[in-house]
Design a protein around this motif. Structure first.
Motif, mmCIF file in Angstrom:
data_model
loop_
_atom_site.group_PDB
_atom_site.id
_atom_site.type_symbol
_atom_site.label_atom_id
_atom_site.label_comp_id
_atom_site.label_asym_id
_atom_site.label_seq_id
_atom_site.Cartn_x
_atom_site.Cartn_y
_atom_site.Cartn_z
ATOM 1 N N TRP A 51 31.001 24.848 28.120
ATOM 2 C CA TRP A 51 30.258 25.733 27.233
ATOM 3 C C TRP A 51 29.941 27.064 27.918
ATOM 4 C CZ3 TRP A 51 31.247 25.014 22.671
ATOM 5 C CH2 TRP A 51 31.106 23.811 21.985
ATOM 6 N N GLY A 52 29.704 27.031 29.230
ATOM 7 C CA GLY A 52 29.473 28.274 29.955
ATOM 8 C C GLY A 52 30.686 29.179 29.934
ATOM 9 N N VAL A 53 31.868 28.597 30.123
ATOM 10 C CA VAL A 53 33.108 29.384 30.078
ATOM 11 C C VAL A 53 33.359 29.909 28.666
ATOM 12 C CG1 VAL A 53 35.613 29.268 30.358
ATOM 13 C CG2 VAL A 53 34.131 28.179 32.041
ATOM 14 N N VAL A 54 33.104 29.043 27.683
ATOM 15 C CA VAL A 54 33.256 29.477 26.289
ATOM 16 C C VAL A 54 32.341 30.662 25.992
ATOM 17 C CG1 VAL A 54 32.794 28.776 23.904
ATOM 18 C CG2 VAL A 54 34.048 27.256 25.408
ATOM 19 N N ALA A 55 31.108 30.574 26.487
ATOM 20 C CA ALA A 55 30.167 31.683 26.293
ATOM 21 C C ALA A 55 30.641 32.937 27.016
ATOM 22 C CB ALA A 55 28.782 31.275 26.799
ATOM 23 N N ALA A 56 31.223 32.767 28.206
ATOM 24 C CA ALA A 56 31.705 33.917 28.973
ATOM 25 C C ALA A 56 32.794 34.671 28.221
ATOM 26 C CB ALA A 56 32.231 33.451 30.332
ATOM 27 N N PHE A 57 33.620 33.952 27.496
ATOM 28 C CA PHE A 57 34.692 34.593 26.722
ATOM 29 C C PHE A 57 34.223 35.030 25.334
ATOM 30 C CE2 PHE A 57 37.295 32.576 29.942
ATOM 31 C CZ PHE A 57 38.312 33.494 30.131
ATOM 32 N N GLY A 58 32.939 34.782 25.049
ATOM 33 C CA GLY A 58 32.389 35.225 23.771
ATOM 34 C C GLY A 58 32.694 34.328 22.592
ATOM 35 N N LEU A 59 33.308 33.182 22.851
ATOM 36 C CA LEU A 59 33.690 32.300 21.752
ATOM 37 C C LEU A 59 32.485 31.607 21.121
ATOM 38 C CD1 LEU A 59 36.903 30.709 23.302
ATOM 39 C CD2 LEU A 59 36.718 32.658 21.745
ATOM 40 N N SER A 60 31.404 31.459 21.887
ATOM 41 C CA SER A 60 30.208 30.848 21.330
ATOM 42 C C SER A 60 29.636 31.688 20.194
ATOM 43 C CB SER A 60 29.135 30.677 22.410
ATOM 44 O OG SER A 60 29.545 29.745 23.384
ATOM 45 N N ALA A 61 29.886 33.004 20.258
ATOM 46 C CA ALA A 61 29.397 33.886 19.196
ATOM 47 C C ALA A 61 30.059 33.536 17.863
ATOM 48 C CB ALA A 61 29.683 35.341 19.560
ATOM 49 N N LEU A 62 31.320 33.104 17.921
ATOM 50 C CA LEU A 62 32.009 32.700 16.695
ATOM 51 C C LEU A 62 31.365 31.460 16.093
ATOM 52 C CD1 LEU A 62 35.729 33.199 17.820
ATOM 53 C CD2 LEU A 62 34.288 34.756 16.491
ATOM 54 N N LEU A 63 30.988 30.526 16.961
ATOM 55 C CA LEU A 63 30.324 29.319 16.492
ATOM 56 C C LEU A 63 28.971 29.651 15.876
ATOM 57 C CD1 LEU A 63 30.216 26.210 16.323
ATOM 58 C CD2 LEU A 63 29.231 26.204 18.609
ATOM 59 N N THR A 64 28.254 30.587 16.511
ATOM 60 C CA THR A 64 26.954 30.998 16.002
ATOM 61 C C THR A 64 27.090 31.693 14.659
ATOM 62 O OG1 THR A 64 26.202 31.310 18.278
ATOM 63 C CG2 THR A 64 24.861 32.297 16.553
ATOM 64 N N ALA A 65 28.147 32.502 14.514
ATOM 65 C CA ALA A 65 28.330 33.274 13.287
ATOM 66 C C ALA A 65 28.863 32.424 12.136
ATOM 67 C CB ALA A 65 29.279 34.438 13.546
#
Length: 209
Positions: A51-65
């Protein structure tokens, strides 16, 4: 840089000390054996790093959106928690009915290492709040004038390694209490409590909009 790292480790301590599904599962598996407990920790921290790596690449923002993506992962996480809770309650019932061997089963027979690791990993990856938290948590500790991507990946790795040590203390402490905790009555009660907590957390996640 040193100030940021110390602040980050302090925050990691507060995060790890907050009780949650991972803590319950780690303690529950540690009651079976230190090996099961530690492999559960490794699985959970693999999820933290992912999840940290996913957040680093900004992919967590897609999940949030994406409300749909978030809800799908939330339902999957709820199912995982309910399944783990129901399994613990079933194991407690088997113990009460004498369906499991006593000390031999409790002391000697463990779950396969892969099953313990997979349980910790799946529990973490199926929690959408873990992804959203990583996205909001890690950037706060990236120093200025430092490339964000490698810094966040490094912080994610440090976060996971730190929690391996932190939760490793849980596993060690439970192992030290094994003489008391291995009694059939105590074991059954702990299985019931941990199963009930996981079940309630799963239902809460399922109903959490």
């Amino acid at each position: 840089m040193l100030t940021s790292l110390l602040a980050f480790l302090g925050a990691c301590t507060l995060v790890a000390a907050s009780p949650g599904p991972s803590t319950v599962l780690i303690v529950k598996q540690s009651l079976r054996s230190r090996r099961s407990g530690f492999l559960t920790v490794l699985g959970n921290e693999t999820g933290v790093f992912v999840w940290g790596v996913v957040a680093a690449f900004g992919l967590s923002a897609l999940l949030t959106a994406s409300e749909v993506a978030y809800d799908v992962l939330r339902v999957v996480g709820a199912v995982v928690l309910v399944w783990l809770g129901a399994r613990a309650l079933w194991q407690a019932r088997r113990t009460e009915q004498g369906g499991e061997r006593g000390d031999g089963d409790w002391e000697g027979v463990e779950q396969r290492g892969w099953a313990s690791y997979r349980g910790g990993l799946l529990l973490n990856l199926a929690n959408p709040k873990a992804a959203v938290f990583a996205l909001s948590f890690l950037p706060q500790f990236v120093p200025k004038d430092v490339p964000q991507l490698p810094a966040m990946v490094g912080l994610a790795a440090l976060w996971a390694l730190y929690e391996v040590g932190y939760y490793g203390l849980y596993v060690w402490c439970v192992g030290r209490l094994k003489t008391v905790l291995s009694r059939a009555g105590v074991r059954r009660r702990l299985e019931q409590v941990s199963g009930g907590v996981l079940l309630l957390l799963g239902l809460r996640m399922a109903l959490d909009a």
